[in-house]
Motif scaffolding. Structure first.
Motif, PDB file in Angstrom:
ATOM      1  N   TRP A  17       0.829  -1.214   0.000  1.00 51.40           N
ATOM      2  CA  TRP A  17       0.000   0.000   0.000  1.00 51.40           C
ATOM      3  C   TRP A  17       0.853   1.248   0.000  1.00 51.40           C
ATOM      4  O   TRP A  17       0.528   2.231  -0.667  1.00 51.40           O
ATOM      5  CB  TRP A  17      -0.931   0.006   1.212  1.00 51.40           C
ATOM      6  N   LEU A  18       1.944   1.197   0.757  1.00 53.51           N
ATOM      7  CA  LEU A  18       2.806   2.374   0.836  1.00 53.51           C
ATOM      8  C   LEU A  18       3.414   2.672  -0.531  1.00 53.51           C
ATOM      9  O   LEU A  18       3.407   3.813  -0.998  1.00 53.51           O
ATOM     10  CB  LEU A  18       3.905   2.156   1.876  1.00 53.51           C
ATOM     11  N   THR A  19       3.933   1.605  -1.196  1.00 57.87           N
ATOM     12  CA  THR A  19       4.526   1.799  -2.515  1.00 57.87           C
ATOM     13  C   THR A  19       3.478   2.359  -3.480  1.00 57.87           C
ATOM     14  O   THR A  19       3.729   3.330  -4.196  1.00 57.87           O
ATOM     15  CB  THR A  19       5.061   0.464  -3.069  1.00 57.87           C
ATOM     16  N   LEU A  20       2.308   1.736  -3.456  1.00 56.97           N
ATOM     17  CA  LEU A  20       1.236   2.197  -4.330  1.00 56.97           C
ATOM     18  C   LEU A  20       0.897   3.663  -4.041  1.00 56.97           C
ATOM     19  O   LEU A  20       0.749   4.481  -4.950  1.00 56.97           O
ATOM     20  CB  LEU A  20       0.007   1.309  -4.111  1.00 56.97           C
TER      21      LEU A  20
ATOM     22  N   THR B 294      10.140   8.427   2.873  1.00 58.37           N
ATOM     23  CA  THR B 294      11.393   7.679   2.904  1.00 58.37           C
ATOM     24  C   THR B 294      11.647   7.100   4.293  1.00 58.37           C
ATOM     25  O   THR B 294      12.031   5.938   4.440  1.00 58.37           O
ATOM     26  CB  THR B 294      12.567   8.586   2.492  1.00 58.37           C
ATOM     27  N   VAL B 295      11.409   7.907   5.303  1.00 59.42           N
ATOM     28  CA  VAL B 295      11.604   7.401   6.664  1.00 59.42           C
ATOM     29  C   VAL B 295      10.604   6.278   6.948  1.00 59.42           C
ATOM     30  O   VAL B 295      10.949   5.245   7.514  1.00 59.42           O
ATOM     31  CB  VAL B 295      11.468   8.539   7.692  1.00 59.42           C
ATOM     32  N   TRP B 296       9.362   6.466   6.505  1.00 58.03           N
ATOM     33  CA  TRP B 296       8.350   5.438   6.727  1.00 58.03           C
ATOM     34  C   TRP B 296       8.774   4.099   6.134  1.00 58.03           C
ATOM     35  O   TRP B 296       8.707   3.071   6.781  1.00 58.03           O
ATOM     36  CB  TRP B 296       7.020   5.858   6.094  1.00 58.03           C
ATOM     37  N   VAL B 297       9.207   4.169   4.885  1.00 61.92           N
ATOM     38  CA  VAL B 297       9.591   2.923   4.212  1.00 61.92           C
ATOM     39  C   VAL B 297      10.746   2.269   4.943  1.00 61.92           C
ATOM     40  O   VAL B 297      10.745   1.055   5.177  1.00 61.92           O
ATOM     41  CB  VAL B 297       9.968   3.183   2.743  1.00 61.92           C
ATOM     42  N   SER B 298      11.718   3.079   5.336  1.00 65.17           N
ATOM     43  CA  SER B 298      12.896   2.476   5.950  1.00 65.17           C
ATOM     44  C   SER B 298      12.544   1.859   7.308  1.00 65.17           C
ATOM     45  O   SER B 298      13.215   0.961   7.776  1.00 65.17           O
ATOM     46  CB  SER B 298      14.032   3.490   6.064  1.00 65.17           C
ATOM     47  N   VAL B 299      11.477   2.342   7.936  1.00 63.11           N
ATOM     48  CA  VAL B 299      11.041   1.720   9.194  1.00 63.11           C
ATOM     49  C   VAL B 299      10.228   0.463   8.914  1.00 63.11           C
ATOM     50  O   VAL B 299      10.418  -0.582   9.535  1.00 63.11           O
ATOM     51  CB  VAL B 299      10.225   2.725  10.035  1.00 63.11           C
ATOM     52  N   LEU B 300       9.309   0.572   7.930  1.00 61.37           N
ATOM     53  CA  LEU B 300       8.434  -0.555   7.611  1.00 61.37           C
ATOM     54  C   LEU B 300       9.215  -1.805   7.252  1.00 61.37           C
ATOM     55  O   LEU B 300       8.901  -2.901   7.689  1.00 61.37           O
ATOM     56  CB  LEU B 300       7.529  -0.184   6.431  1.00 61.37           C
TER      57      LEU B 300
END
Lengths: 402, 418
Positions: A17-20, B294-300
């Motif tokens: 979902w985040l990527t989308l 970017t921070v979100w992804v790196s945490v996820l």
């Protein structure tokens, strides 16, 4: 492989979902960026045509003659013809000639302009009025501020005028006009059209402007051209109907100066949007290098792993792009009907006499660019981790620490 | 008392431990740290460059306008600004007063402009002649560098013409011409020889450009004064210099920076600046999204790792702190790098004319105002504040969600990759 890619997407829904969402956001903001750039240009367009009109009717051959030499007779009938074709058009009529104005032992050659603006456009003229009022009756005149200064005149003073082809008159200065262009303000004297026609040429005019209330955007040029051709046929060969661009080409060059700025901003913007995409997709995959190693250890080839990654990313990117596209285009469609500036900006804009309602538009090429850009960036950033995984021995890949 | 002290020690110890852990993590996940840093760095750079470019373009336009058409800062009688006639000139005594009251801090360049008739052979042309001090003029004007044929004023009896005026007068280098002007009821005249031709870049202006030495202009007008005194000022400093001069001036002398000499162009520029400010907000919005996501992804993507740490007994609160610390380190590092790179870049672009040719700003619009193709960026400390403000806000936003997520972590589920 399709099934596996599909399953992988649902295995970690938060990541998918985040990527989308990020892809959708990048596409959406890029469209907004383009729409916004166009809105700025459309704002300048509105500003430029505020005085010139969208279409201008003048006697054929006006370019080769000096101001006021050629006149159109029976303007009332002409107006009827124009309104018959476009009842919604706002028509302003001008009668111009040069004259010599004299006061306080000084004299200046001026452009005498009898003007009757469409009631809905009177506000534009009133904005220039810095002192006194607009002339409405016989022998009343409003002067450009620069001209009044040169002749040392103030509101209430009288000025003598020698009007070419008519005679000597005495006008009362009832108002001063602050035109944004000092070159205009230095030589323009404004009279009520009806009275000026009486003394100079009954029923005649030198120029008729039309404003279309539906014309707000530059991408409506085709519609304007249709209107031009239709009116040209209606008025006949003795008159010429031209668009605002044809009348003064210099004015449309003014629009071009926006492009270099927009290009620089576009560069800054799209690099950032690209980084946003690369980051999200790359980081989402790099963590899975270990997983790819496992798949390869189970017998998948490098090509298969890359195919899997590609399929997953492609699916997410396309879905995200579509979401962004739909939202973006919806917003553009909404803004194309008029975007009201936030209050603080509206005040500042109004101070400069700028339009406070902006009209957005977008070109198909810009939409295509946005989609291709997001797709290409997303795929490149997806391929890199897959390639890294493919190059490693399965056992190394499984050990890899991202 | 004892307990409180022990707790204090352990808090300090934990903080130290987590800082070290966070720092170590940054280096362990190099590519991730680099990406996060890179995004922050570029976001910072983009913001700084945006404002620097915006200011720079307008400052460059004003500067080139000053160099060709006016002056950076101009002193004259208020009456002269209204009606630029030599009868409203500053007297020799007033010039001395101005020089005395401004002191040595400012470079003052007097000019004497007057309407005259230039006559060469049978052809004559009405123009506004400009008497200038040949040695001082380069301080406030770009015209001495725009001589395309011959040279600059060097001695008595010399005149420099705009290329258009020379053509209209049917003369060229070495040609003779005579200037006539009215002094009271009398005609005053003097002969000159053409020593140089100037191309200002603006055709109509070239047709009215005539420069002689101040000394001879004074002799022609039988005066010791000057119509205006120009003051040198660097690019972007014009308004500040004018403000600084204002309280020092003798009574009856007015100061105007180049912005107030530009007429309609001032409104144009103000309009464009306002329009592009809206664009700046859009870029700021994207910067916020970029850093946050970017921070979100790196945490996820590290959920599993956090699950492991939680299983080892690290309290969720501390884990959240760890995440925040890591993100803070990486964004701060990125922002710092971005600032260094951005100021390096804009400092370079402020002294090297790269943007002008790149953007092809020689378009008709600019040449009709006689403006050059030189575009420089502006360098002001405020840009760092704008950039850090936006990046900092994004950083704060980006820490809220991951920290919450980590704090609510269930060790087993997250280790499975949930």
């Amino acid at each position: 492989m399709w099934a596996m890619a599909w399953r992988n997407l649902w295995r970690s829904p938060a990541r998918s979902w985040l990527t989308l969402g990020v892809v959708a956001l990048a596409v959406f903001l890029s469209l907004v960026f383009f729409a916004f750039s166009a809105a700025l240009k459309n704002g300048v367009f509105e500003l430029l045509t505020r005085e010139t009109g969208h279409l201008v009717v003048q006697p054929a051959g006006w370019r080769t003659k000096s101001v006021g030499e050629l006149r159109m007779e029976q303007v009332a009938a002409l107006q009827q013809k124009l309104l018959a074709a476009y009842p919604e058009a706002e028509v302003s009529v001008r009668l111009e000639t040069t004259a010599l104005l004299a006061a306080n032992r000084r004299s200046r050659t001026v452009l005498l302009q009898g003007l009757a603006v469409a009631p809905s456009r009177a506000e534009v003229l009133e904005r220039y009025l810095s002192e006194g009022r607009l002339p409405v009756a016989a022998e009343q005149v409003a002067l450009g501020r620069g001209l009044a200064r040169a002749l040392r005149l103030e509101v209430g003073d009288r000025v003598r005028a020698s009007v070419q082809g008519s005679g000597l008159y005495s006008f009362e200065v009832v108002g001063l006009l602050d035109y944004p262009d000092p070159a205009v303000g230095g030589r323009l004297a404004l009279l009520p059209l009806a009275w000026f026609q009486q003394i100079l040429a009954p029923g005649a005019a030198t120029r008729v402007d039309l404003h279309f209330p539906w014309l707000h955007r530059l991408d409506q040029a085709a519609q304007l051209e249709v209107a031009r051709e239709r009116l040209q046929q209606a008025v006949g060969q003795a008159l010429v109907v031209e668009t605002w661009q044809q009348v003064s080409s210099g004015v449309s060059e003014y629009l071009d100066i926006l492009d270099p700025y927009l290009l620089v901003f576009m560069g800054l913007f799209f690099i950032l949007a690209g980084m946003l995409l690369v980051n999200t997709i790359y980081l989402g995959l790099v963590e899975r290098v270990r997983e790819f190693g496992l798949i390869m250890a189970l017998g998948a080839s490098r090509a298969q792993v890359m195919g899997l990654v590609l399929l997953e990313s492609l699916g997410l990117t396309i879905a995200g792009s579509m979401v962004g596209l739909v939202l973006g285009l919806a917003l553009v469609a909404w803004w194309s009907q008029g975007l009201h500036l936030p209050a603080g900006y509206a005040e500042m804009y109004a101070e400069f006499g700028l339009p406070v309602v902006m009209y957005a538009s977008i070109e198909p090429g810009q939409v295509l660019f946005t989609l291709l850009f997001s797709l290409a960036t997303a795929l490149l950033s997806a391929l890199w981790p897959a390639w890294v995984a493919g190059r490693l021995q399965p056992i190394e890949a499984m050990r890899a620490a991202p | 008392m004892e307990v409180a002290k022990r707790q204090e020690v352990s808090v300090g110890y934990a903080l130290q431990l987590f800082s070290r852990l966070a720092w170590r993590n940054l280096w362990r996940h190099r590519s991730r740290t680099w990406l996060l840093g890179l995004v922050t760095a570029y976001a910072t750079l983009a913001m700084v460059c945006f404002w620097s470019f915006l200011d720079g373009v307008f400052e460059s336009l004003a500067q080139s306008y000053a160099a060709v058409m006016a002056a950076p800062v101009r002193l004259a009688h208020p009456a002269w600004f209204e009606d630029p006639d030599p009868e409203n000139a500053l007297s020799g005594q007033e010039l001395a007063q101005i020089a005395a009251s401004l002191g040595d801090g400012y470079r003052l360049v007097p000019r004497l402009e007057f309407p005259a008739l230039a006559r060469s052979g049978e052809v004559s042309q009405g123009i506004m002649a400009r008497g200038v001090d040949p040695a001082l003029e380069p301080l406030v004007s770009g015209l001495p560098q725009k001589v395309v044929e011959g040279g600059w004023l060097a001695g008595p009896g010399q005149v420099v013409l705009g290329v258009g005026l020379a053509r209209m007068l049917d003369t060229g280098l070495g040609g003779e011409l005579k200037l006539y002007t009215m002094v009271g009821q009398e005609v005053s005249s003097r002969g000159f020889r053409v020593v140089g031709l100037v191309d200002s870049g603006l055709a109509p202006y070239n047709e009215a450009l005539l420069l002689i030495s101040l000394q001879e202009a004074r002799a022609l007008l039988q005066t010791t004064g000057a119509t205006q005194v120009e003051v040198a000022a660097g690019r972007g400093r014009e308004a500040a210099v004018a403000r600084a001069i204002k309280p020092l001036l003798p009574l009856g002398v007015e100061v105007r920076p180049v912005e107030d000499l530009m007429g309609i162009m001032k409104t144009d520029m103000a309009y464009h600046r306002l329009v592009y400010q809206l664009m700046g907000w859009l870029i700021a919005l994207l910067v916020t999204f970029a850093v946050t996501s970017t921070v979100w992804v790196s945490v996820l993507e590290r959920t599993r790792e956090f699950g492991l740490l939680a299983a080892l007994g690290v309290a969720p609160r501390s884990l959240a702190g760890l995440v925040v610390l890591e993100a803070m380190f990486a964004t701060a590092l990125g922002a710092l790098l971005g600032l260094v790179a951005a100021y390096g870049l804009i400092a370079y672009l402020a002294t090297h004319n790269v943007l002008g040719p790149l953007l092809g700003l020689s378009g008709e619009y600019f040449s009709q105002y006689g403006l050059t193709q030189e575009i420089y960026t502006a360098v002001k400390p405020a840009y760092a504040l704008y950039a850090l403000g936006v990046v900092g806000l994004a950083g704060l936003l980006s820490m809220l969600l991951p920290a919450r997520r980590v704090a609510q972590l269930e060790p087993v589920r997250s280790m499975r990759g949930g």
